[in-house]
Design an enzyme around this catalytic site. Sequence first.
Site, PDB file in Angstrom:
ATOM      1  CE  LYS A 283      -2.482  -9.647  -2.755  1.00  0.00           C
ATOM      2  NZ  LYS A 283      -4.107  -9.648  -3.285  1.00  0.00           N
ATOM      3  CD  GLU A 302     -11.780 -18.326  -0.669  1.00  0.00           C
ATOM      4  OE1 GLU A 302     -12.647 -18.073  -0.171  1.00  0.00           O
ATOM      5  OE2 GLU A 302     -10.727 -17.693  -0.291  1.00  0.00           O
ATOM      6  CB  CYS A 395      -7.188  -4.235  -1.345  1.00  0.00           C
ATOM      7  SG  CYS A 395      -7.604  -3.109  -2.628  1.00  0.00           S
TER       8      CYS A 395
END
Length: 457
Positions: A283, A302, A395
Amino acid sequence: MSDRRKRARREEANDRPNVNPRRVAFDAIRAVTADNAYANLVLPRMLAETDNTGRDAGLATELTYGTLRSLGTLEAILAAASGRDVRALQQDLVDALCLGAYQLLYMRIPAHAAVATTVSLVKAAVSPRVSGLANAVLRKVAAKDLDEWAEELATGDRLADLSLRHAHPKWITAEIEAVLGPDELPAALAADNVAPPVHLCAKPGRITKGDLSRESRGGVHGQWSPYAVYLPGGDPGRLKAVATGLAHVQDEGSQLVALALAEAPLEGPDRAWIDLCAGPGGKTGLLGALAAQREAALDAVEIQPHRAELVAKAARGLPVTVHTGDGRTFGEPGAFDRVLVDAPCSGLGALRRRPEARWRKQRSDIDDLAVLQRELLAAGLRLARPGGIVAYVTCSPVIAETEEVVAAVLKAGGAEPVRSEWLASRVPDSARGEASQLWPHRHGTDAMFLALLRKTG
């Protein structure tokens, strides 16, 4: 080719270990069951090391992924056929028996061939002493087809029987039904067992999906995303566009939820974007390419250093700054116009791509994840300026990871839900209240959930 070169190639092939695709599949399954490896990581390496390509690679892949997807069902059938709890057997024998049973019940391989090759595998890779047992059990398995075994093992518990027939743990079946209801449940479970094509994303401004599909020699345009190409087969890493960063592997659903954030109407400045949970970078790469076209800049956060490196690779040459840190504590309040919170989740929306995942997850995992998800979404709203847009993405369709997380954060105040008109108009049957939900059986994508929130104060 000279005779000398032909002889050299024959000798080289003879020196390669485990070239039989069934043995490759067995070794990959053993790595997953014994070492907690991931099939999508170990199998490509094993195929390369054993020089399995073409049809042999396809057979090894089908055997590996199919067996791992169906483990729970296969073990139940093997228990009935053997008259014993398979957990009492040595694990490598169980893995070989599952591999054989998968061929008997799910593939068009003749029964005598499936039994004979599996018994030979047991002799070579497990022990000759248990080859007789393997032969007897597999012959009993072969006496019935999958429907007959499902009928024999049926308990009258609707969810349990559906779970056995479609190879899902019962708790996952229950979680999917809680969202979809009973009518669509069988189709949703069945879709999790169909291997999807590889989806590519043509980075906007770098390559068109027309050029990408032509380079892939048979790739077709995606159904929903303006940047998606479905790859018919082969290794996507061998495509020049992927190797050079013009395109990357990314499920079409993942593209759509990122695009929904980018396409959401926004009043005021639109220069500062952030991806708060960026690894592994799919993404980030798509949003970074869009940011470049709009003269915006993207920060990518991250927490894991090795995943931050993957993000940096995915965003090379784009206006993206990668940070290694915890998204819950990163940044200054109100500093960003668009915020993506692609939260760590159970991944139950991608079971078709991760064959072993369904058997590794526990319902208790969801509760721990939900705490983290609420914290990350609250952090995303903290970083958004008044009027800014936050996209919460998982997800997973599970209610505890989706609707309940959003509701808990909205209850604290300072934000309002926003319907994604862009996604609703492009993808039918994707609305889930004010949020959006994609499904493999409806849309051919992973089961991605999206909620857009606007910062109000």
